[in-house]
Design an enzyme around this catalytic site. Structure first.
Site, short mmCIF file in Angstrom:
data_model
loop_
_atom_site.label_atom_id
_atom_site.label_comp_id
_atom_site.label_asym_id
_atom_site.label_seq_id
_atom_site.Cartn_x
_atom_site.Cartn_y
_atom_site.Cartn_z
N GLU A 23 10.68 -32.92 -1.29
CA GLU A 23 10.25 -32.86 -2.69
C GLU A 23 9.39 -31.63 -2.90
OE1 GLU A 23 7.69 -33.43 -6.19
OE2 GLU A 23 7.08 -33.17 -4.12
N GLU A 24 8.55 -31.36 -1.90
CA GLU A 24 7.56 -30.29 -2.06
C GLU A 24 8.17 -28.90 -2.11
OE1 GLU A 24 4.83 -31.03 -3.00
OE2 GLU A 24 4.09 -32.88 -2.11
N HIS A 67 -2.35 -31.40 -1.98
CA HIS A 67 -1.88 -30.24 -1.20
C HIS A 67 -3.01 -29.56 -0.43
CE1 HIS A 67 1.89 -29.61 -3.98
NE2 HIS A 67 1.78 -30.84 -3.53
N HIS A 109 8.32 -39.87 -2.27
CA HIS A 109 8.82 -38.89 -1.29
C HIS A 109 7.98 -38.95 -0.02
CE1 HIS A 109 5.79 -35.66 -2.01
NE2 HIS A 109 5.84 -36.02 -3.27
N ASP A 134 4.80 -41.04 -7.85
CA ASP A 134 4.42 -39.77 -7.21
C ASP A 134 3.28 -39.09 -7.95
OD1 ASP A 134 4.33 -37.58 -5.54
OD2 ASP A 134 5.96 -36.54 -6.56
N ASP A 142 -0.14 -37.91 -1.62
CA ASP A 142 1.08 -37.23 -2.10
C ASP A 142 2.05 -37.08 -0.94
OD1 ASP A 142 2.94 -35.79 -3.48
OD2 ASP A 142 1.81 -33.95 -3.52
ZN LIG Z 1 4.39 -35.54 -4.64
#
Ligand SMILES: [Zn+2]
Length: 455
Positions: free
Chosen positions: A314-315, A412, A268, A342, A280
């Site tokens: 995606e998040e 994140h 993603h 991922d 990520d």
């Molecule tokens: Zn991810």
């Protein structure tokens, strides 16, 4: 025919798989020692250094999609296009969190995705700290009503602990709280908050919520334990402003014999809005895109179409993955394998795989053929966030098993940047990813399914 776990492939099929050994060696050599050296790392850097983070709803994401599409077209791929879908337009605002009593401390805060803002002027309220949902449930409503609930839950693995960010606001609101602050979901912290999506529940009043650092959550817990009363001032302007359009990105290297059958590789492209989403999931995007480039550059011509899909949103709850499945599910019988990376592109250990026993035996042979990479594990779960619907529909799924013990330290957070990535490790990931995708795409038959279904 019953296919047991001790399925032995026919000699003919084994021979067919191993007939790709020279090409696999060429792929590996090209990446580890040839012109492909550090290619996926450089490709990733062009995205992260060029566009920064790519949170859904940002111009940076749309610009990076345009950039990758233009590059793919220049590289000679076909059917390069975006596929639109709608998503909530959540925008992070100016969010701040300050401990007022017993002393003033500015505490780093990241609103959780989809959080509402505080009322104008913010919220000033007493604090109650809990370490679990059970502790919250045991409190009398008078102990939580009108207060800010702080979760200082210990880290018990991402899958378990993420429930506090995801549903902490709802559970606190059910007890009359006015806001919820969640200890960042990580096993190691340098006082940096980690964000992520949260989910309100119909019938429960929405309250503002975000993540504070492990250090601050622990401090608040200690203060409470020592009998001090705490007051926090929370001022948040993050909000959802209607719906907006974003895109999944698709590009093909058309198959020579079965152009309407597919091997899909991807990741993603969207990220959170802290760091630059290198890990990520820029890494997963880079090795997938690079796999297509390498196969094309080496003049390899797989029988079926190799497709890269770079999902978006995606998040925010797998919105791009769900949209891509809804818009393309007529391809279920035609996709040999859906591969999404991922969970990091650190040193590769193998491939996670979901599929029939016979297909698993084929994957075993392919991993034996790429044993020079020391990544021969064949895991029992091949689903990934954006491929879950496909795997549930019976499509074989593959993901990248890698040495990702440190993944959630950076995940994140501001720490998710290129410095986390290692160019040599990414080469190994790319070599494995490319080899598996190429061989599966070039087999005479689609990977066999439990019911032997073929269109
Ligand atoms: Zn991810």
């Amino acid at each position: 025919m019953h296919v047991g776990t001790s399925q032995v492939l026919s000699n003919k099929l084994k021979e067919e798989i191993w007939s790709h050994k020279d090409e696999v060696d060429t792929i590996i050599g090209y990446i580890l020692e040839g012109d492909g050296h550090h290619g996926s790392y450089k490709r990733l850097a062009r995205i992260t250094d060029g566009f920064g983070h790519r949170v859904s709803g940002s111009e940076a994401l749309e610009d990076s999609i345009d950039f990758v599409m233009a590059e793919m077209e220049a590289e000679g791929f076909t059917n390069v296009h975006g596929e639109d879908f709608q998503m909530p337009n959540w925008q992070r605002g100016e969010d701040s969190c300050e401990l007022i009593e017993p002393r003033r401390v500015k505490m780093p805060l990241l609103a959780s995705g989809s959080s509402i803002s505080t009322p104008l002027g913010g919220i000033t309220a007493e604090v109650v700290v809990v370490r679990s949902f059970d502790e919250l449930a045991d409190l009398d409503r008078s102990e939580t009503e009108g207060k800010i609930v702080v979760y200082n839950q210990p880290y018990e693995g991402y899958g378990t602990s993420t429930a506090y960010r995801g549903h902490g606001a709802t559970k606190a609101s059910e007890k009359g709280a006015v806001a919820a602050l969640v200890r960042s979901i990580t096993q190691f912290s340098v006082n940096s908050p980690h964000t992520g999506q949260q989910y309100y529940q119909e019938g429960v009043e929405d309250i503002p919520t975000g993540c504070i650092t492990v250090e601050d959550a622990e401090m608040l817990w200690r203060m409470q334990e020592s009998g001090q009363s705490m007051v926090i001032h929370l001022d948040m302007t993050s909000l959802t402003d209607g719906m907006m359009t974003t895109r999944n990105l698709v590009g093909d290297l058309e198959g020579t014999s079965f152009p309407d059958e597919y091997v899909v590789v991807g990741g993603h492209l969207d990220s959170w809005d802290v760091g630059t989403g290198a890990m990520d999931d820029g890494g997963g995007c880079a090795i997938s895109w690079e796999a297509m480039v390498i196969i094309k550059k080496l003049g390899l011509t797989p029988k079926r179409t190799l497709r890269t899909v770079l999902w978006s949103a995606e998040e925010q709850g797998l919105l791009g993955g769900v949209a891509y499945y809804e818009q393309n599910q007529d391809l279920v019988p035609n996709v040999s394998i859906m591969m999404e990376s991922d969970s990091g592109t650190f040193r590769p250990l193998g491939i996670g795989f979901s599929g029939s026993d016979e297909a698993r035996a084929i994957m075993r042979e392919i991993l034996d053929m790429t044993s020079a990479l020391n990544a021969t594990q064949l895991g029992s779960e091949g689903s990934s966030p954006d491929t879950g619907d496909w795997v549930r529909a019976g499509v074989p799924g593959g993901n990248l098993i890698n040495q990702n013990d440190d993944y959630f330290i950076f995940h994140h957070s501001e720490g998710d940047r290129m410095t986390v990535q290692d160019a040599d490790e990414m080469d190994l990931c790319t070599a494995l990813w490319t080899s598996v995708a190429y061989v599966v795409a070039d087999l005479d038959e689609l990977l066999p399914r439990e019911d032997n279904s073929r269109k």
